[in-house]
Design a protein around this motif. Sequence first.
Motif, short mmCIF file in Angstrom:
data_model
loop_
_atom_site.label_atom_id
_atom_site.label_comp_id
_atom_site.label_asym_id
_atom_site.label_seq_id
_atom_site.Cartn_x
_atom_site.Cartn_y
_atom_site.Cartn_z
N TYR A 1 6.17 47.53 91.15
CA TYR A 1 7.12 48.23 90.19
C TYR A 1 8.65 47.87 90.87
O TYR A 1 9.63 47.83 90.30
CB TYR A 1 6.98 49.60 90.03
CG TYR A 1 8.07 50.52 89.43
CD1 TYR A 1 8.20 50.47 87.95
CD2 TYR A 1 8.83 51.39 89.83
CE1 TYR A 1 9.04 51.00 87.20
CE2 TYR A 1 9.88 52.19 89.30
CZ TYR A 1 9.91 51.85 87.89
OH TYR A 1 10.65 52.69 87.14
N TRP B 1 11.22 51.55 82.25
CA TRP B 1 9.68 51.14 81.93
C TRP B 1 9.87 50.29 80.77
O TRP B 1 10.58 50.60 79.93
CB TRP B 1 8.94 52.51 81.66
CG TRP B 1 7.60 52.17 81.67
CD1 TRP B 1 6.65 52.07 80.63
CD2 TRP B 1 6.62 51.77 82.85
NE1 TRP B 1 5.35 51.68 80.98
CE2 TRP B 1 5.48 51.35 82.35
CE3 TRP B 1 6.91 51.75 84.27
CZ2 TRP B 1 4.38 51.23 83.21
CZ3 TRP B 1 5.77 51.44 85.02
CH2 TRP B 1 4.53 51.10 84.38
N SER B 2 8.96 49.15 81.02
CA SER B 2 8.72 48.25 79.62
C SER B 2 7.49 47.67 79.85
O SER B 2 6.76 47.81 80.90
CB SER B 2 9.78 47.29 79.74
OG SER B 2 9.93 46.31 80.86
N ASP B 3 7.11 46.54 78.99
CA ASP B 3 5.95 45.75 79.03
C ASP B 3 5.95 44.96 80.34
O ASP B 3 5.01 45.00 80.84
CB ASP B 3 5.86 44.67 77.78
CG ASP B 3 5.77 45.64 76.47
OD1 ASP B 3 5.12 46.78 77.03
OD2 ASP B 3 5.83 44.90 75.42
N THR B 4 7.17 44.56 80.85
CA THR B 4 7.42 43.68 82.06
C THR B 4 6.99 44.57 83.15
O THR B 4 6.35 44.20 84.19
CB THR B 4 8.77 43.28 82.26
OG1 THR B 4 9.27 42.47 80.69
CG2 THR B 4 8.76 42.23 83.35
N MET C 1 5.02 47.10 83.20
CA MET C 1 3.60 47.34 83.09
C MET C 1 2.82 46.32 83.53
O MET C 1 1.74 46.13 84.56
CB MET C 1 3.10 47.56 81.71
CG MET C 1 1.52 47.59 81.69
SD MET C 1 0.90 49.23 82.51
CE MET C 1 1.33 50.52 81.37
N GLN C 2 3.45 44.89 83.43
CA GLN C 2 2.82 43.71 83.85
C GLN C 2 2.69 43.59 85.24
O GLN C 2 1.89 43.18 86.21
CB GLN C 2 3.12 42.42 83.20
CG GLN C 2 2.88 42.38 81.77
CD GLN C 2 3.65 41.23 81.05
OE1 GLN C 2 4.63 40.77 81.76
NE2 GLN C 2 3.42 40.84 79.68
N ASN C 3 4.12 44.01 86.00
CA ASN C 3 4.26 43.77 87.29
C ASN C 3 3.35 44.85 88.14
O ASN C 3 2.93 44.71 89.14
CB ASN C 3 5.63 44.08 87.64
CG ASN C 3 6.49 43.12 87.50
OD1 ASN C 3 5.98 41.76 86.88
ND2 ASN C 3 7.75 42.98 87.79
#
Length: 85
Positions: free
Chosen positions: A42, A57-60, A62-64
């Motif tokens: 994060y 917060w975003s999809d990126t 969440m991926q990280n």
Amino acid sequence: MEPFKFKKLEIEQEGNWLKRLLTSPHFKKTVLYAVIGAFIGYVLFIIEQDAVKLIFWSDTAMQNVLMGLAFGVFITNSPCARGKC
């Protein structure tokens, strides 16, 4: 000839498997490293953003976070970490 004499073996129950899992030192270490990895993921997401347009917060993100979590779990459960290299 004398008959065999056996001692009674007393076995105590160890509790259920979930309680043993949650109290094991290896599980605690795995959870700690996973949380640290997710936190680092994060932080890297926040660092790579533009200073003008901050998104928390975003999809990126969440991926990280999931990638950091996976690295934390891998570090504690890899064969080399368990001494089996």
